[in-house]
Scaffold this active site. Sequence first.
Site, mmCIF file in Angstrom:
data_model
loop_
_atom_site.group_PDB
_atom_site.id
_atom_site.type_symbol
_atom_site.label_atom_id
_atom_site.label_comp_id
_atom_site.label_asym_id
_atom_site.label_seq_id
_atom_site.Cartn_x
_atom_site.Cartn_y
_atom_site.Cartn_z
ATOM 1 N N ASP A 53 1.785 -2.827 4.321
ATOM 2 C CA ASP A 53 3.087 -2.838 3.658
ATOM 3 C C ASP A 53 4.090 -3.388 4.659
ATOM 4 O O ASP A 53 3.743 -3.659 5.820
ATOM 5 C CB ASP A 53 3.490 -1.430 3.191
ATOM 6 C CG ASP A 53 4.364 -1.468 1.938
ATOM 7 O OD1 ASP A 53 5.398 -2.167 1.969
ATOM 8 O OD2 ASP A 53 4.017 -0.821 0.942
ATOM 9 N N ASP A 104 3.463 -8.886 5.251
ATOM 10 C CA ASP A 104 4.428 -9.434 4.305
ATOM 11 C C ASP A 104 3.694 -10.484 3.471
ATOM 12 O O ASP A 104 3.184 -11.468 4.016
ATOM 13 C CB ASP A 104 5.591 -10.065 5.068
ATOM 14 C CG ASP A 104 6.681 -10.618 4.157
ATOM 15 O OD1 ASP A 104 6.465 -10.669 2.926
ATOM 16 O OD2 ASP A 104 7.741 -11.011 4.670
ATOM 17 N N TYR A 136 9.505 -9.382 -14.351
ATOM 18 C CA TYR A 136 8.268 -8.686 -13.984
ATOM 19 C C TYR A 136 7.150 -9.031 -14.959
ATOM 20 O O TYR A 136 6.037 -9.402 -14.566
ATOM 21 C CB TYR A 136 8.522 -7.183 -13.971
ATOM 22 C CG TYR A 136 7.312 -6.339 -13.655
ATOM 23 C CD1 TYR A 136 6.615 -6.498 -12.457
ATOM 24 C CD2 TYR A 136 6.872 -5.370 -14.552
ATOM 25 C CE1 TYR A 136 5.501 -5.719 -12.168
ATOM 26 C CE2 TYR A 136 5.768 -4.588 -14.262
ATOM 27 C CZ TYR A 136 5.089 -4.760 -13.073
ATOM 28 O OH TYR A 136 3.989 -3.987 -12.790
ATOM 29 N N GLY A 182 0.772 -1.236 0.000
ATOM 30 C CA GLY A 182 0.000 0.000 0.000
ATOM 31 C C GLY A 182 0.800 1.282 0.000
ATOM 32 O O GLY A 182 0.230 2.347 -0.256
ATOM 33 N N LEU A 183 2.101 1.218 0.273
ATOM 34 C CA LEU A 183 2.899 2.441 0.305
ATOM 35 C C LEU A 183 3.620 2.707 -1.011
ATOM 36 O O LEU A 183 4.466 3.598 -1.084
ATOM 37 C CB LEU A 183 3.928 2.367 1.449
ATOM 38 C CG LEU A 183 3.337 2.309 2.860
ATOM 39 C CD1 LEU A 183 4.452 2.329 3.900
ATOM 40 C CD2 LEU A 183 2.356 3.458 3.110
#
Length: 323
Positions: free
Chosen positions: A91, A109, A198, A66-67
Amino acid sequence: MQQGVRVWEPTAAVLGLFCRGRLGRTQIWAGRSWSCLPREMSRWSSREASNPPPPQENPRVLITGGLGQLGVGLAQILRKRYGTENVILSDIKKPPPNIYSSGPFVYADVLDYKLLRELIVNNRITWLVHYSALLSAVGEANVALARKINITGLHNVLDLALENCLRIFVPSTIGAFGPSSPRDPAPDLCVQRPRTIYGVSKVHGELMGEYLHHKYGLDFRCLRYPGVISVNTTPGGGTTDYAVQIFHDALSTGHHECYLRPNTRLPMMHISDCHRATVEFMQAPECQLSLRTYNIAAMSFTPEEVAEEIRKHLPHLKQTVGL
């Protein structure tokens, strides 16, 4: 253990049927083989038949990672719509004071399955927005860690979403396409052969979510984000992050070093449009979705084009580009 009571753990198939609405409470209880008296079962059945359905409750939302660039802004929008206490940011980093005081925040986590399960159960989560990931450039620098976070972490949240019948949103990316993918525009369904960990992990996520939806009824939703332009967070290592970094460099040093060729045209989107698309997609009734993964787009430009626009306001900007 009390005689006559046999504990049964539901399989993925049974959880899938429950998520699809094909198994009721009494069927699940019967499958667990609890020693319930017939009178108790009939009491539950009559109560459910006589009471009207409860009013629609606001979703309870957990946002992982979320950060990062997107989580805080999305939480603000969802809190205005559904209530501050119904949206939980999470986070592994310590939040700044303004974010910590703006609403619920917890440490989470995505590699810790037990902790995630406790958060979901204790907070009665119904929607999960999974933003935890290592982006392109960072992932290439540490492939082993990217594999853990982007694939193992994904499997954890998918399993928990299925187990708890959650609506889960996992963003994908234009990085899920590859050199052999069609362009201008790329269709929702096409060849995908990415060449970064990714991109590979995002294709894996798209396919796993679609598989769990068709096999077990998981309410999986995914949008392929273009480059997202924002001002409140620093770039996180994505291929399109030059379009954010160039503004910071123009104001601080007057020089920007871009690793892309000057004529490389990539799709972009302002963060407010990205949040709006995500919220509308999450709110859409499941029956209206013909796919589980969609492209979204807003505009496209090259490094040279954005540099020229900035020079109209800051003429001193110099840009070094890749070859």
